[in-house]
Design a protein around this motif. Structure first.
Motif, PDB file in Angstrom:
ATOM      1  N   MET A 251       0.832  -1.204   0.000  1.00  0.00           N
ATOM      2  CA  MET A 251       0.000   0.000   0.000  1.00  0.00           C
ATOM      3  C   MET A 251       0.866   1.254   0.000  1.00  0.00           C
ATOM      4  SD  MET A 251      -2.945  -1.314   2.668  1.00  0.00           S
ATOM      5  CE  MET A 251      -4.101   0.042   2.489  1.00  0.00           C
ATOM      6  N   ASN A 252       1.973   1.239   0.751  1.00  0.00           N
ATOM      7  CA  ASN A 252       2.889   2.375   0.776  1.00  0.00           C
ATOM      8  C   ASN A 252       3.498   2.603  -0.598  1.00  0.00           C
ATOM      9  OD1 ASN A 252       3.865   4.383   2.516  1.00  0.00           O
ATOM     10  ND2 ASN A 252       4.398   2.878   4.066  1.00  0.00           N
ATOM     11  N   PHE A 253       3.897   1.523  -1.244  1.00  0.00           N
ATOM     12  CA  PHE A 253       4.493   1.617  -2.571  1.00  0.00           C
ATOM     13  C   PHE A 253       3.494   2.184  -3.576  1.00  0.00           C
ATOM     14  CE2 PHE A 253       6.011   0.048  -6.670  1.00  0.00           C
ATOM     15  CZ  PHE A 253       7.363   0.336  -6.589  1.00  0.00           C
ATOM     16  N   THR A 254       2.243   1.688  -3.497  1.00  0.00           N
ATOM     17  CA  THR A 254       1.186   2.196  -4.386  1.00  0.00           C
ATOM     18  C   THR A 254       0.932   3.676  -4.131  1.00  0.00           C
ATOM     19  OG1 THR A 254       0.142   0.001  -4.425  1.00  0.00           O
ATOM     20  CG2 THR A 254      -1.214   1.886  -5.098  1.00  0.00           C
ATOM     21  N   ALA A 255       0.898   4.067  -2.853  1.00  0.00           N
ATOM     22  CA  ALA A 255       0.668   5.472  -2.509  1.00  0.00           C
ATOM     23  C   ALA A 255       1.761   6.360  -3.089  1.00  0.00           C
ATOM     24  CB  ALA A 255       0.595   5.636  -0.995  1.00  0.00           C
ATOM     25  N   GLY A 256       3.007   5.878  -3.075  1.00  0.00           N
ATOM     26  CA  GLY A 256       4.105   6.654  -3.637  1.00  0.00           C
ATOM     27  C   GLY A 256       3.901   6.941  -5.111  1.00  0.00           C
ATOM     28  N   TRP A 257       3.426   5.946  -5.851  1.00  0.00           N
ATOM     29  CA  TRP A 257       3.203   6.143  -7.283  1.00  0.00           C
ATOM     30  C   TRP A 257       1.988   7.012  -7.548  1.00  0.00           C
ATOM     31  CZ3 TRP A 257       6.523   5.937 -10.900  1.00  0.00           C
ATOM     32  CH2 TRP A 257       7.645   5.110 -10.769  1.00  0.00           C
ATOM     33  N   ILE A 258       1.019   6.983  -6.654  1.00  0.00           N
ATOM     34  CA  ILE A 258      -0.090   7.932  -6.774  1.00  0.00           C
ATOM     35  C   ILE A 258       0.451   9.357  -6.694  1.00  0.00           C
ATOM     36  CG2 ILE A 258      -2.155   8.822  -5.616  1.00  0.00           C
ATOM     37  CD1 ILE A 258      -2.824   5.943  -4.844  1.00  0.00           C
ATOM     38  N   GLY A 259       1.404   9.576  -5.790  1.00  0.00           N
ATOM     39  CA  GLY A 259       2.017  10.887  -5.665  1.00  0.00           C
ATOM     40  C   GLY A 259       2.756  11.323  -6.913  1.00  0.00           C
ATOM     41  N   VAL A 260       3.270  10.366  -7.679  1.00  0.00           N
ATOM     42  CA  VAL A 260       3.967  10.693  -8.922  1.00  0.00           C
ATOM     43  C   VAL A 260       2.999  11.326  -9.919  1.00  0.00           C
ATOM     44  CG1 VAL A 260       5.150   9.727 -10.937  1.00  0.00           C
ATOM     45  CG2 VAL A 260       5.749   8.942  -8.639  1.00  0.00           C
ATOM     46  N   TYR A 261       1.802  10.755 -10.033  1.00  0.00           N
ATOM     47  CA  TYR A 261       0.869  11.174 -11.076  1.00  0.00           C
ATOM     48  C   TYR A 261      -0.216  12.139 -10.585  1.00  0.00           C
ATOM     49  CZ  TYR A 261       3.043   7.495 -13.799  1.00  0.00           C
ATOM     50  OH  TYR A 261       3.951   6.725 -14.465  1.00  0.00           O
ATOM     51  N   GLU A 262      -0.450  12.193  -9.282  1.00  0.00           N
ATOM     52  CA  GLU A 262      -1.471  13.085  -8.746  1.00  0.00           C
ATOM     53  C   GLU A 262      -0.803  14.091  -7.793  1.00  0.00           C
ATOM     54  OE1 GLU A 262      -4.642  13.297  -9.402  1.00  0.00           O
ATOM     55  OE2 GLU A 262      -4.943  11.509 -10.648  1.00  0.00           O
ATOM     56  N   LYS A 263      -0.453  15.261  -8.300  1.00  0.00           N
ATOM     57  CA  LYS A 263       0.316  16.234  -7.524  1.00  0.00           C
ATOM     58  C   LYS A 263      -0.382  16.651  -6.235  1.00  0.00           C
ATOM     59  CE  LYS A 263       2.856  18.220 -11.420  1.00  0.00           C
ATOM     60  NZ  LYS A 263       3.192  19.458 -12.164  1.00  0.00           N
TER      61      LYS A 263
ATOM     62  N   GLN B 211      14.406  13.489 -15.148  1.00  0.00           N
ATOM     63  CA  GLN B 211      13.728  12.350 -14.539  1.00  0.00           C
ATOM     64  C   GLN B 211      12.339  12.733 -14.040  1.00  0.00           C
ATOM     65  OE1 GLN B 211      16.317  11.502 -11.289  1.00  0.00           O
ATOM     66  NE2 GLN B 211      15.974  13.431 -10.287  1.00  0.00           N
ATOM     67  N   GLU B 212      11.470  11.732 -13.920  1.00  0.00           N
ATOM     68  CA  GLU B 212      10.150  11.939 -13.344  1.00  0.00           C
ATOM     69  C   GLU B 212      10.254  12.201 -11.840  1.00  0.00           C
ATOM     70  OE1 GLU B 212       7.097  12.046 -14.489  1.00  0.00           O
ATOM     71  OE2 GLU B 212       7.328  11.445 -16.586  1.00  0.00           O
ATOM     72  N   TRP B 213       9.309  12.949 -11.312  1.00  0.00           N
ATOM     73  CA  TRP B 213       9.239  13.166  -9.869  1.00  0.00           C
ATOM     74  C   TRP B 213       8.916  11.855  -9.174  1.00  0.00           C
ATOM     75  CZ3 TRP B 213       5.628  12.428  -6.027  1.00  0.00           C
ATOM     76  CH2 TRP B 213       5.880  13.082  -4.805  1.00  0.00           C
ATOM     77  N   VAL B 214       9.569  11.616  -8.043  1.00  0.00           N
ATOM     78  CA  VAL B 214       9.295  10.439  -7.219  1.00  0.00           C
ATOM     79  C   VAL B 214       9.137  10.893  -5.777  1.00  0.00           C
ATOM     80  CG1 VAL B 214      10.230   8.280  -6.313  1.00  0.00           C
ATOM     81  CG2 VAL B 214      10.502   8.815  -8.725  1.00  0.00           C
ATOM     82  N   SER B 215       8.172  10.334  -5.084  1.00  0.00           N
ATOM     83  CA  SER B 215       7.934  10.702  -3.691  1.00  0.00           C
ATOM     84  C   SER B 215       9.194  10.499  -2.856  1.00  0.00           C
ATOM     85  CB  SER B 215       6.802   9.853  -3.114  1.00  0.00           C
ATOM     86  OG  SER B 215       6.749   9.963  -1.706  1.00  0.00           O
ATOM     87  N   PRO B 216       9.628  11.486  -2.079  1.00  0.00           N
ATOM     88  CA  PRO B 216      10.798  11.321  -1.214  1.00  0.00           C
ATOM     89  C   PRO B 216      10.667  10.153  -0.245  1.00  0.00           C
ATOM     90  CG  PRO B 216      10.230  13.638  -1.391  1.00  0.00           C
ATOM     91  CD  PRO B 216       9.111  12.874  -2.047  1.00  0.00           C
ATOM     92  N   SER B 217       9.434   9.807   0.153  1.00  0.00           N
ATOM     93  CA  SER B 217       9.263   8.676   1.075  1.00  0.00           C
ATOM     94  C   SER B 217       9.658   7.360   0.421  1.00  0.00           C
ATOM     95  CB  SER B 217       7.815   8.615   1.576  1.00  0.00           C
ATOM     96  OG  SER B 217       6.917   8.384   0.507  1.00  0.00           O
ATOM     97  N   ILE B 218       9.394   7.214  -0.891  1.00  0.00           N
ATOM     98  CA  ILE B 218       9.829   6.009  -1.602  1.00  0.00           C
ATOM     99  C   ILE B 218      11.347   5.960  -1.667  1.00  0.00           C
ATOM    100  CG2 ILE B 218       9.871   4.874  -3.861  1.00  0.00           C
ATOM    101  CD1 ILE B 218       7.042   5.668  -4.302  1.00  0.00           C
ATOM    102  N   ASN B 219      11.984   7.119  -1.816  1.00  0.00           N
ATOM    103  CA  ASN B 219      13.439   7.169  -1.943  1.00  0.00           C
ATOM    104  C   ASN B 219      14.180   7.019  -0.621  1.00  0.00           C
ATOM    105  OD1 ASN B 219      13.883   7.254  -4.672  1.00  0.00           O
ATOM    106  ND2 ASN B 219      13.737   9.471  -4.821  1.00  0.00           N
ATOM    107  N   THR B 220      13.485   6.652   0.428  1.00  0.00           N
ATOM    108  CA  THR B 220      14.165   6.321   1.686  1.00  0.00           C
ATOM    109  C   THR B 220      13.935   4.870   2.050  1.00  0.00           C
ATOM    110  OG1 THR B 220      12.253   7.046   3.008  1.00  0.00           O
ATOM    111  CG2 THR B 220      13.967   8.671   2.569  1.00  0.00           C
TER     112      THR B 220
END
Length: 227
Positions: free
Chosen positions: A23-35, A102-111
């Protein structure tokens, strides 16, 4: 997608760890496409970071204590959007033959433990040397990590703990590769010869190697000592 994040946010803390991770991973990708959800995605990742709960500390601090410092890896760090990182490389995408940022990626995914580290080539070499010397784990742990997984039906699959297991010219290969946020990298380890090939590239999605073997057919594997 816009209706998915509120449901994740409401239910995530009541799920088991495996479902929370997904769910966390999915939420991160939602953040990529839904600002409009980006800041909420970051906050959710910080609140429900599973690794920090298990280790009792931030993932990057654990790596520093258990891996980076023991191996002398002085530049290795978890990705930070805020920190000033000397000589930081930028990642690029090739879109219709034109380079794009590069595409924007949620900082939470990058930790988290997937494509989330910065380091120099020298520090990567220190990590490889640590693997060869088996400095960080028990011998039995390395053997388990680099052995094919046994499936429920009794057969095996050529994958260990994060390592693909292969062979070229009867020489064992331990490998992993991936692409993330404008970068591509791979590692091919030939443990019997103590050789490793680690190409990196700050362009996605073009891979930075030509084939799974890397070394062309007919290549004789030797070290400087002739072993």
């Amino acid at each position: 997608m816009k209706n998915c994040f509120p449901k994740i946010e409401k239910r995530i803390e009541n799920e088991n760890p495996e479902v929370q991770w997904a769910m966390n991973f999915t939420a991160g990708w939602i953040g990529v496409y839904e600002k409009k959800f980006r800041q909420d995605c970051v906050a959710l990742g910080e609140r429900t970071g599973l690794y920090s709960k298990a280790a009792g500390k931030f993932y990057g601090d654990f790596l520093r204590e258990r891996i980076f410092d023991p191996l002398g890896m002085t530049t290795a760090m978890v990705i930070s959007e805020a920190d000033i990182v000397p000589n930081r490389a930028a990642g690029y995408d090739l879109v219709d033959g034109e380079l794009k940022n590069q595409e924007w990626v949620s900082p939470s995914i990058n930790t988290t433990a997937d494509g989330s580290l910065y380091m120099t080539a020298l520090d990567m070499a220190k990590w490889e040397a640590g693997l060869n010397a088996q400095k960080l784990l028990k011998k039995e742990s390395y053997e388990m990590m680099w052995s094919p997984v046994k499936l429920n039906d009794g057969s095996t699959h050529p994958y260990g703990f994060g390592w693909r297991i292969d062979a070229v010219q009867d020489h064992k290969i331990l490998a992993h590769d991936g692409n993330w946020q404008g970068f591509s990298a791979t590692i091919k380890r030939y443990p019997e010869q103590k050789i490793a090939v680690i190409p990196k590239k700050n362009q996605y999605p073009k891979n930075c190697y030509q084939n799974n073997g890397i070394l062309p057919a007919g290549t004789e594997l030797k070290t400087n000592s002739g072993r």
